[in-house]
Design a protein around this motif. Structure first.
Motif, PDB file in Angstrom:
ATOM      1  N   LEU A  27       0.834  -1.203   0.000  1.00 19.45           N
ATOM      2  CA  LEU A  27       0.000   0.000   0.000  1.00 19.45           C
ATOM      3  C   LEU A  27       0.867   1.250   0.000  1.00 19.45           C
ATOM      4  O   LEU A  27       1.842   1.347   0.737  1.00 19.45           O
ATOM      5  CB  LEU A  27      -0.907   0.008   1.235  1.00 19.45           C
ATOM      6  CG  LEU A  27      -1.735   1.273   1.478  1.00 19.45           C
ATOM      7  CD1 LEU A  27      -2.764   1.466   0.370  1.00 19.45           C
ATOM      8  CD2 LEU A  27      -2.417   1.219   2.839  1.00 19.45           C
ATOM      9  N   ARG A  28       0.483   2.206  -0.839  1.00 17.50           N
ATOM     10  CA  ARG A  28       1.118   3.522  -0.849  1.00 17.50           C
ATOM     11  C   ARG A  28       0.026   4.584  -0.758  1.00 17.50           C
ATOM     12  O   ARG A  28      -0.912   4.592  -1.550  1.00 17.50           O
ATOM     13  CB  ARG A  28       1.945   3.716  -2.120  1.00 17.50           C
ATOM     14  CG  ARG A  28       2.580   5.092  -2.267  1.00 17.50           C
ATOM     15  CD  ARG A  28       3.558   5.097  -3.430  1.00 17.50           C
ATOM     16  NE  ARG A  28       2.983   4.524  -4.629  1.00 17.50           N
ATOM     17  CZ  ARG A  28       2.238   5.193  -5.511  1.00 17.50           C
ATOM     18  NH1 ARG A  28       1.980   6.489  -5.292  1.00 17.50           N
ATOM     19  NH2 ARG A  28       1.759   4.608  -6.587  1.00 17.50           N
ATOM     20  N   VAL A  29       0.155   5.491   0.230  1.00 17.80           N
ATOM     21  CA  VAL A  29      -0.832   6.549   0.431  1.00 17.80           C
ATOM     22  C   VAL A  29      -0.213   7.876   0.016  1.00 17.80           C
ATOM     23  O   VAL A  29       0.904   8.211   0.426  1.00 17.80           O
ATOM     24  CB  VAL A  29      -1.286   6.618   1.904  1.00 17.80           C
ATOM     25  CG1 VAL A  29      -2.400   7.655   2.063  1.00 17.80           C
ATOM     26  CG2 VAL A  29      -1.768   5.254   2.391  1.00 17.80           C
ATOM     27  N   SER A  30      -0.930   8.650  -0.777  1.00 13.65           N
ATOM     28  CA  SER A  30      -0.432   9.958  -1.209  1.00 13.65           C
ATOM     29  C   SER A  30      -1.564  10.973  -1.147  1.00 13.65           C
ATOM     30  O   SER A  30      -2.734  10.626  -1.001  1.00 13.65           O
ATOM     31  CB  SER A  30       0.117   9.870  -2.644  1.00 13.65           C
ATOM     32  OG  SER A  30      -0.889   9.423  -3.542  1.00 13.65           O
ATOM     33  N   GLY A  31      -1.176  12.261  -1.249  1.00  7.98           N
ATOM     34  CA  GLY A  31      -2.167  13.324  -1.211  1.00  7.98           C
ATOM     35  C   GLY A  31      -1.875  14.345  -0.127  1.00  7.98           C
ATOM     36  O   GLY A  31      -0.717  14.575   0.239  1.00  7.98           O
ATOM     37  N   HIS A  32      -2.930  14.952   0.401  1.00  2.55           N
ATOM     38  CA  HIS A  32      -2.826  16.009   1.405  1.00  2.55           C
ATOM     39  C   HIS A  32      -2.612  15.354   2.778  1.00  2.55           C
ATOM     40  O   HIS A  32      -3.570  15.022   3.475  1.00  2.55           O
ATOM     41  CB  HIS A  32      -4.105  16.837   1.375  1.00  2.55           C
ATOM     42  CG  HIS A  32      -4.016  18.113   2.136  1.00  2.55           C
ATOM     43  ND1 HIS A  32      -5.097  18.919   2.384  1.00  2.55           N
ATOM     44  CD2 HIS A  32      -2.961  18.742   2.732  1.00  2.55           C
ATOM     45  CE1 HIS A  32      -4.722  19.974   3.073  1.00  2.55           C
ATOM     46  NE2 HIS A  32      -3.445  19.891   3.306  1.00  2.55           N
ATOM     47  N   LEU A  33      -1.342  15.182   3.191  1.00  2.06           N
ATOM     48  CA  LEU A  33      -1.019  14.398   4.388  1.00  2.06           C
ATOM     49  C   LEU A  33      -0.194  15.166   5.414  1.00  2.06           C
ATOM     50  O   LEU A  33       0.302  14.555   6.372  1.00  2.06           O
ATOM     51  CB  LEU A  33      -0.251  13.132   3.977  1.00  2.06           C
ATOM     52  CG  LEU A  33      -1.081  12.048   3.282  1.00  2.06           C
ATOM     53  CD1 LEU A  33      -0.179  11.086   2.516  1.00  2.06           C
ATOM     54  CD2 LEU A  33      -1.920  11.288   4.303  1.00  2.06           C
ATOM     55  N   GLU A  34      -0.065  16.482   5.251  1.00  2.21           N
ATOM     56  CA  GLU A  34       0.734  17.265   6.187  1.00  2.21           C
ATOM     57  C   GLU A  34       0.197  17.113   7.618  1.00  2.21           C
ATOM     58  O   GLU A  34      -0.963  17.392   7.885  1.00  2.21           O
ATOM     59  CB  GLU A  34       0.736  18.740   5.792  1.00  2.21           C
ATOM     60  CG  GLU A  34       1.445  19.043   4.484  1.00  2.21           C
ATOM     61  CD  GLU A  34       0.576  18.769   3.267  1.00  2.21           C
ATOM     62  OE1 GLU A  34      -0.563  18.296   3.447  1.00  2.21           O
ATOM     63  OE2 GLU A  34       1.039  19.021   2.138  1.00  2.21           O
ATOM     64  N   GLY A  35       1.052  16.632   8.522  1.00  2.00           N
ATOM     65  CA  GLY A  35       0.660  16.460   9.913  1.00  2.00           C
ATOM     66  C   GLY A  35       0.040  15.113  10.240  1.00  2.00           C
ATOM     67  O   GLY A  35      -0.236  14.821  11.410  1.00  2.00           O
ATOM     68  N   ALA A  36      -0.188  14.280   9.236  1.00  2.00           N
ATOM     69  CA  ALA A  36      -0.791  12.968   9.480  1.00  2.00           C
ATOM     70  C   ALA A  36       0.218  12.021  10.107  1.00  2.00           C
ATOM     71  O   ALA A  36       1.426  12.099   9.856  1.00  2.00           O
ATOM     72  CB  ALA A  36      -1.330  12.383   8.178  1.00  2.00           C
ATOM     73  N   SER A  37      -0.270  11.097  10.935  1.00  2.00           N
ATOM     74  CA  SER A  37       0.597  10.117  11.597  1.00  2.00           C
ATOM     75  C   SER A  37      -0.184   8.834  11.827  1.00  2.00           C
ATOM     76  O   SER A  37      -1.411   8.801  11.730  1.00  2.00           O
ATOM     77  CB  SER A  37       1.105  10.670  12.933  1.00  2.00           C
ATOM     78  OG  SER A  37       0.010  10.922  13.804  1.00  2.00           O
ATOM     79  N   VAL A  38       0.549   7.770  12.159  1.00  2.00           N
ATOM     80  CA  VAL A  38      -0.082   6.472  12.405  1.00  2.00           C
ATOM     81  C   VAL A  38      -0.610   6.429  13.838  1.00  2.00           C
ATOM     82  O   VAL A  38       0.147   6.568  14.798  1.00  2.00           O
ATOM     83  CB  VAL A  38       0.909   5.320  12.173  1.00  2.00           C
ATOM     84  CG1 VAL A  38       0.257   3.978  12.511  1.00  2.00           C
ATOM     85  CG2 VAL A  38       1.393   5.321  10.729  1.00  2.00           C
ATOM     86  N   ALA A  39      -1.915   6.240  13.982  1.00  2.00           N
ATOM     87  CA  ALA A  39      -2.526   6.122  15.305  1.00  2.00           C
ATOM     88  C   ALA A  39      -2.537   4.677  15.776  1.00  2.00           C
ATOM     89  O   ALA A  39      -2.396   4.407  16.975  1.00  2.00           O
ATOM     90  CB  ALA A  39      -3.952   6.661  15.281  1.00  2.00           C
ATOM     91  N   ALA A  40      -2.699   3.751  14.843  1.00  3.60           N
ATOM     92  CA  ALA A  40      -2.756   2.338  15.206  1.00  3.60           C
ATOM     93  C   ALA A  40      -2.522   1.482  13.972  1.00  3.60           C
ATOM     94  O   ALA A  40      -2.846   1.883  12.854  1.00  3.60           O
ATOM     95  CB  ALA A  40      -4.106   1.986  15.823  1.00  3.60           C
ATOM     96  N   SER A  41      -1.952   0.319  14.183  1.00  4.09           N
ATOM     97  CA  SER A  41      -1.810  -0.687  13.122  1.00  4.09           C
ATOM     98  C   SER A  41      -1.714  -2.048  13.796  1.00  4.09           C
ATOM     99  O   SER A  41      -1.525  -2.140  15.004  1.00  4.09           O
ATOM    100  CB  SER A  41      -0.586  -0.419  12.248  1.00  4.09           C
ATOM    101  OG  SER A  41       0.595  -0.528  13.013  1.00  4.09           O
ATOM    102  N   ASP A  42      -1.843  -3.090  13.016  1.00  3.76           N
ATOM    103  CA  ASP A  42      -1.860  -4.433  13.608  1.00  3.76           C
ATOM    104  C   ASP A  42      -0.475  -4.922  14.011  1.00  3.76           C
ATOM    105  O   ASP A  42      -0.337  -5.660  14.983  1.00  3.76           O
ATOM    106  CB  ASP A  42      -2.484  -5.427  12.628  1.00  3.76           C
ATOM    107  CG  ASP A  42      -3.993  -5.278  12.565  1.00  3.76           C
ATOM    108  OD1 ASP A  42      -4.693  -6.270  12.734  1.00  3.76           O
ATOM    109  OD2 ASP A  42      -4.481  -4.142  12.343  1.00  3.76           O
ATOM    110  N   ASP A  43       0.539  -4.533  13.254  1.00  7.89           N
ATOM    111  CA  ASP A  43       1.902  -4.999  13.534  1.00  7.89           C
ATOM    112  C   ASP A  43       2.868  -3.834  13.461  1.00  7.89           C
ATOM    113  O   ASP A  43       2.842  -3.066  12.500  1.00  7.89           O
ATOM    114  CB  ASP A  43       2.319  -6.091  12.535  1.00  7.89           C
ATOM    115  CG  ASP A  43       1.400  -7.297  12.587  1.00  7.89           C
ATOM    116  OD1 ASP A  43       1.360  -7.973  13.630  1.00  7.89           O
ATOM    117  OD2 ASP A  43       0.713  -7.561  11.579  1.00  7.89           O
ATOM    118  N   ASP A  44       3.729  -3.713  14.454  1.00  9.09           N
ATOM    119  CA  ASP A  44       4.724  -2.640  14.473  1.00  9.09           C
ATOM    120  C   ASP A  44       5.609  -2.707  13.240  1.00  9.09           C
ATOM    121  O   ASP A  44       6.102  -3.778  12.868  1.00  9.09           O
ATOM    122  CB  ASP A  44       5.583  -2.741  15.734  1.00  9.09           C
ATOM    123  CG  ASP A  44       4.793  -2.449  16.999  1.00  9.09           C
ATOM    124  OD1 ASP A  44       3.740  -1.789  16.891  1.00  9.09           O
ATOM    125  OD2 ASP A  44       5.232  -2.888  18.083  1.00  9.09           O
TER     126      ASP A  44
END
Length: 232
Positions: free
Chosen positions: A104-121
């Motif tokens: 997966l690759r995420v792009s776009g308006h992401l200024e300030g975005a961060s990972v809050a949770a995921s299944d595996d570190d």
């Protein structure tokens, strides 16, 4: 009398535009677009995602996961951030007996975005906004992003090498404490785009059909009153 009829018409129009809980966004994939209403949660986004290592999967307060599917949702939580929203992605459903994987690759308006949770570190890199997900038959996978700017919201999720995924859904509150899922086209998509923020009045949760009789009745009565006034 005319003022009462006019108020009835205004009331009907207001009922037609009653906003649903949470802001409204859009999601597009496989040539189809749907409105998506954000869930609202008093706690943190991580608490909403609720990953447990006992199940190896997310454990959201409402059932969002679907077998062999990618499910997107929006969330307004205590950690979403000012002028921002949280965006979640769930991959497959736990204990459905099917494994899978995707890049997966995420792009776009992401200024300030961060990972809050995921299944595996380490599975999703919040700095590069890229992830490599693999899940076994017992489990599912996914990621939740905090602080995604919503003025405007503009994101693209690009999937590569997907296996064990055959559909794309978006989830919105159903107004009864659960979730309503809408499938976007047929099959798994290579690209899913998310946009917003539309007025909450455009939410599919609004009971539009119920407002039509009231609106039509008010307008008809107003017209009849005008006609009687002309004859008098």
């Amino acid at each position: 009398m005319k003022s009462l009829i006019a108020r009835a018409a205004i009331t009907a129009a207001t009922a037609f535009a009653t906003p649903a809980a949470g802001a409204v966004y859009t999601a597009s994939a496989n040539g189809e677009t749907a409105f998506v209403t954000a869930f609202q949660f008093d706690g943190s986004s991580a608490e909403f995602y609720g990953h447990t290592y006992v199940s190896g999967s997310a454990n959201t307060p409402v059932d969002l996961a679907r077998s062999d599917a990618a499910v997107f949702f929006f969330l307004e939580s205590a950690t979403s951030g000012s002028g921002a929203v949280s965006v979640g992605l769930l991959l497959d459903a736990p204990r459905d007996g099917t494994p899978g994987r995707t890049e997966l690759r995420v792009s776009g308006h992401l200024e300030g975005a961060s990972v809050a949770a995921s299944d595996d570190d380490g599975e999703f890199d919040g700095a590069a906004m890229r992830g490599s997900f693999t899940w076994w038959a017992c489990c599912s996978d996914g990621v939740l992003l905090d602080g995604v700017p919503d003025a405007p919201l503009a994101l693209s999720f690009a999937f590569e090498g997907s296996a064990g995924l055959s559909a794309v859904y978006v989830a919105s509150p159903d107004g009864q404490g659960g979730a309503r899922l809408t499938q976007l086209g047929k099959g798994m998509a290579d690209i899913v785009t998310l946009g917003g923020g539309l007025s909450a009045a455009l939410s599919q949760d609004v009971p539009v059909p119920a407002a039509f009789p009231l609106l039509a009745g008010g307008l008809a009565a107003l017209g009849a009153a005008r006609l009687r006034g002309r004859r008098g």
